[in-house]
Design a protein around this motif. Structure first.
Motif, mmCIF file in Angstrom:
data_model
loop_
_atom_site.group_PDB
_atom_site.id
_atom_site.type_symbol
_atom_site.label_atom_id
_atom_site.label_comp_id
_atom_site.label_asym_id
_atom_site.label_seq_id
_atom_site.Cartn_x
_atom_site.Cartn_y
_atom_site.Cartn_z
ATOM 1 N N SER A 1 14.384 4.249 0.385
ATOM 2 C CA SER A 1 14.015 5.161 1.285
ATOM 3 C C SER A 1 12.636 6.149 0.448
ATOM 4 C CB SER A 1 14.756 6.194 1.712
ATOM 5 O OG SER A 1 15.510 6.983 0.623
ATOM 6 N N ASN A 2 12.745 6.260 -0.713
ATOM 7 C CA ASN A 2 11.733 6.944 -1.513
ATOM 8 C C ASN A 2 10.511 6.044 -1.888
ATOM 9 O OD1 ASN A 2 12.955 9.387 -1.114
ATOM 10 N ND2 ASN A 2 14.292 9.103 -3.035
ATOM 11 N N GLY A 3 10.906 4.776 -2.097
ATOM 12 C CA GLY A 3 9.900 3.632 -2.456
ATOM 13 C C GLY A 3 9.232 3.969 -3.985
ATOM 14 N N TYR A 4 10.128 4.697 -4.907
ATOM 15 C CA TYR A 4 9.365 4.861 -6.028
ATOM 16 C C TYR A 4 9.952 3.751 -7.145
ATOM 17 C CZ TYR A 4 8.714 9.400 -4.004
ATOM 18 O OH TYR A 4 8.315 10.489 -3.088
ATOM 19 N N SER A 5 11.213 3.909 -7.708
ATOM 20 C CA SER A 5 11.395 2.958 -8.714
ATOM 21 C C SER A 5 12.966 3.201 -8.785
ATOM 22 C CB SER A 5 10.677 3.508 -10.019
ATOM 23 O OG SER A 5 11.337 2.584 -11.265
ATOM 24 N N ASP A 6 13.432 2.328 -9.776
ATOM 25 C CA ASP A 6 14.842 2.418 -9.886
ATOM 26 C C ASP A 6 15.188 2.850 -11.210
ATOM 27 O OD1 ASP A 6 13.949 0.158 -11.344
ATOM 28 O OD2 ASP A 6 15.618 -1.282 -10.602
ATOM 29 N N HIS A 7 14.004 3.157 -12.009
ATOM 30 C CA HIS A 7 14.047 3.770 -13.247
ATOM 31 C C HIS A 7 13.456 5.253 -13.077
ATOM 32 C CE1 HIS A 7 15.152 0.311 -16.057
ATOM 33 N NE2 HIS A 7 15.185 0.075 -14.657
ATOM 34 N N ALA B 1 -4.991 2.390 -9.801
ATOM 35 C CA ALA B 1 -5.924 3.609 -10.120
ATOM 36 C C ALA B 1 -6.884 3.927 -9.287
ATOM 37 C CB ALA B 1 -6.831 2.612 -11.421
ATOM 38 N N GLN B 2 -7.194 2.994 -8.044
ATOM 39 C CA GLN B 2 -7.910 3.492 -7.056
ATOM 40 C C GLN B 2 -7.483 4.460 -6.081
ATOM 41 O OE1 GLN B 2 -8.849 -0.025 -5.158
ATOM 42 N NE2 GLN B 2 -10.550 -0.786 -6.518
ATOM 43 N N ASN B 3 -5.940 4.557 -6.372
ATOM 44 C CA ASN B 3 -5.108 5.686 -5.572
ATOM 45 C C ASN B 3 -5.057 7.072 -6.259
ATOM 46 O OD1 ASN B 3 -3.111 4.903 -3.156
ATOM 47 N ND2 ASN B 3 -3.678 3.084 -4.100
ATOM 48 N N LEU B 4 -5.835 6.944 -7.443
ATOM 49 C CA LEU B 4 -5.642 8.107 -8.372
ATOM 50 C C LEU B 4 -7.175 8.551 -8.492
ATOM 51 C CD1 LEU B 4 -3.061 6.681 -10.824
ATOM 52 C CD2 LEU B 4 -2.784 8.753 -9.353
ATOM 53 N N THR B 5 -8.161 8.309 -7.480
ATOM 54 C CA THR B 5 -9.637 8.398 -7.537
ATOM 55 C C THR B 5 -9.870 10.031 -8.137
ATOM 56 O OG1 THR B 5 -10.146 7.117 -6.052
ATOM 57 C CG2 THR B 5 -11.685 8.704 -6.523
ATOM 58 N N GLY B 6 -10.608 10.232 -9.216
ATOM 59 C CA GLY B 6 -10.920 11.670 -9.717
ATOM 60 C C GLY B 6 -10.127 12.401 -10.787
ATOM 61 N N ASP C 1 0.879 -1.101 -0.007
ATOM 62 C CA ASP C 1 -0.073 0.024 0.148
ATOM 63 C C ASP C 1 0.907 1.433 0.243
ATOM 64 O OD1 ASP C 1 -2.278 -1.531 -0.047
ATOM 65 O OD2 ASP C 1 -2.528 -1.400 2.261
ATOM 66 N N TRP C 2 1.924 1.140 0.757
ATOM 67 C CA TRP C 2 2.834 2.504 0.816
ATOM 68 C C TRP C 2 3.571 2.621 -0.481
ATOM 69 C CZ3 TRP C 2 8.173 2.322 0.478
ATOM 70 C CH2 TRP C 2 9.082 3.458 0.888
ATOM 71 N N HIS C 3 3.901 1.582 -1.002
ATOM 72 C CA HIS C 3 4.703 1.632 -2.425
ATOM 73 C C HIS C 3 3.533 2.091 -3.842
ATOM 74 C CE1 HIS C 3 7.351 1.034 -5.746
ATOM 75 N NE2 HIS C 3 6.243 0.169 -6.340
ATOM 76 N N LEU C 4 2.369 1.670 -3.547
ATOM 77 C CA LEU C 4 1.269 2.184 -4.527
ATOM 78 C C LEU C 4 1.011 3.542 -4.192
ATOM 79 C CD1 LEU C 4 -1.168 -0.709 -4.458
ATOM 80 C CD2 LEU C 4 -0.103 0.036 -6.378
ATOM 81 N N ALA C 5 1.058 4.024 -3.144
ATOM 82 C CA ALA C 5 0.806 5.626 -2.788
ATOM 83 C C ALA C 5 1.887 6.384 -3.216
ATOM 84 C CB ALA C 5 0.478 5.848 -1.263
ATOM 85 N N LYS C 6 2.986 6.025 -3.008
ATOM 86 C CA LYS C 6 4.526 6.560 -3.686
ATOM 87 C C LYS C 6 4.368 6.795 -5.271
ATOM 88 C CE LYS C 6 6.498 7.712 0.181
ATOM 89 N NZ LYS C 6 7.111 8.813 0.107
ATOM 90 N N VAL C 7 3.994 5.548 -5.839
ATOM 91 C CA VAL C 7 3.970 5.632 -7.230
ATOM 92 C C VAL C 7 2.857 6.619 -7.842
ATOM 93 C CG1 VAL C 7 3.385 4.015 -9.356
ATOM 94 C CG2 VAL C 7 4.688 3.352 -7.538
ATOM 95 N N ALA C 8 1.675 6.466 -7.251
ATOM 96 C CA ALA C 8 0.259 7.335 -7.494
ATOM 97 C C ALA C 8 0.874 8.797 -7.202
ATOM 98 C CB ALA C 8 -0.710 7.095 -6.632
ATOM 99 N N GLU C 9 1.727 9.185 -6.378
ATOM 100 C CA GLU C 9 2.177 10.352 -5.895
ATOM 101 C C GLU C 9 3.051 10.872 -7.398
ATOM 102 O OE1 GLU C 9 5.767 12.373 -3.350
ATOM 103 O OE2 GLU C 9 4.433 10.838 -2.458
ATOM 104 N N GLN C 10 3.728 9.987 -7.969
ATOM 105 C CA GLN C 10 4.555 10.329 -8.979
ATOM 106 C C GLN C 10 3.658 10.644 -10.309
ATOM 107 O OE1 GLN C 10 7.844 11.192 -8.920
ATOM 108 N NE2 GLN C 10 7.521 10.709 -6.715
ATOM 109 N N ILE C 11 2.586 9.705 -10.456
ATOM 110 C CA ILE C 11 1.623 9.860 -11.569
ATOM 111 C C ILE C 11 0.925 10.911 -11.348
ATOM 112 C CG2 ILE C 11 -0.361 8.708 -12.550
ATOM 113 C CD1 ILE C 11 1.037 5.839 -11.818
ATOM 114 N N ARG C 12 0.495 11.386 -10.284
ATOM 115 C CA ARG C 12 -0.190 12.734 -10.372
ATOM 116 C C ARG C 12 0.583 13.675 -10.667
ATOM 117 N NH1 ARG C 12 -1.482 10.689 -5.139
ATOM 118 N NH2 ARG C 12 -3.572 9.668 -4.999
#
Length: 311
Positions: free
Chosen positions: A253-259, A38-43, A5-16
């Protein structure tokens, strides 16, 4: 579960932050995960799509996250290609064959243009055998394009190619020193030259200083058909939140990606849909012979006849 859940939230942050219309997502575990993203990106209007691949080593897939609805289901193909391919630069004569375990293709219609998208994750590794397999995988993608794309159609082929451009030098992300490495394969060229005129690697449109998508340089690419180059508005790699992705410590530490994300933006004219004069739930023709029920689906269902019979 909490870590996911933490990782999904971090990825969603970048997508926003990027706010692209279409994402080709790499190394996705399952349909459930892309749905939860997708549910982390509601709206924001995103929908997630995934067709399971055949990678049994990592059990990972590529996925589509999009604000635009594709006009066909995501597809993948079990085609195989022999290696080494003709003209290989992989310095290995070991023969074999391979498929592409992580890829899909689909089609959008944008401003009356058929736009094909191929999202892929090719074989990783720096050995001659890995190089051989990547080139063969690229020839599979090229075959898929040949079988589906018409000359007037547009193409975007993108993803983690795990290979460097044989034409455009990239950059060492740690310094201002170009990598100037020996090219490990013809992966990009094989896909690019599936047709005439060939696709173009969008990395040529960005400054050399920003040509990197990982700690080792630029191994993620977006190749576009030439009929899209006139619509290209911008291209670039994005380093969000400082050193995100450059080191293992920062990745953890940031939880996003290695790319790093690589994004292109196109200008398409807006399509204005004609407004039907009917404002009631059910409308009738001038003589009352035809009946129109208003709906929300982009289709019309009718049962016509030859015109000589009385309704």
């Amino acid at each position: 579960v909490a870590m996911a859940d933490w990782h999904l939230a971090k990825v969603a942050e970048q997508i926003r932050a990027l706010n692209a219309d279409v994402f080709c997502l790499q190394e996705v575990e399952s349909c459930e995960m892309v749905t939860r993203l997708a549910q982390n990106l509601t709206g924001l209007g995103y929908k997630g799509y995934l067709v399971p691949g055949t990678d049994t080593f990592t059990n990972q897939n590529v996925a589509l996250l999009t604000k635009l609805d594709p006009v066909m289901d995501l597809k993948r193909d079990s085609l195989r290609a022999n290696y080494p391919v003709a003209g290989s630069t992989c310095a290995s004569a070991t023969a074999g064959d391979t498929s592409v375990s992580k890829f899909f293709y689909t089609k959008f219609v944008v401003s009356n243009t058929n736009l094909w998208m191929v999202c892929q994750h090719l074989k990783s590794g720096g050995s001659a055998s890995d190089c051989n397999q990547r080139e063969a995988q690229a020839s599979v993608i090229a075959t898929v394009l040949k079988q589906n794309v018409l000359p007037q159609d547009a193409v975007v082929s993108l993803g983690d190619f795990n290979d460097f451009s044989e034409t455009w030098p990239d950059q060492d992300p740690y310094s201002s020193t170009p990598t100037n490495r020996t090219v490990t394969g013809q992966t990009l060229k094989i896909e690019r030259e599936y047709t005439t005129p060939p696709l173009r690697d969008a990395m040529q449109y960005i400054p050399r200083a920003t040509r990197y998508t990982s700690a080792i340089g630029m191994i993620d690419h977006i190749q576009i058909s030439q009929n899209l180059t006139g619509r290209l508005n911008s291209a670039g790699t994005f380093v969000l939140h400082g050193d995100w992705g450059r080191t293992a410590a920062n990745r953890i530490s940031n939880g996003y990606s290695d790319h790093f994300p690589f994004q292109v933006t196109f200008n398409f004219p807006a399509v204005v849909m004609a407004q039907h004069p009917c404002t009631e739930p059910i409308c009738y023709g001038t003589s009352g012979y035809s009946e129109y029920w208003r709906g929300e689906l982009p289709l019309i269902i009718s049962a016509p006849h030859g015109g000589f019979e009385t309704p």
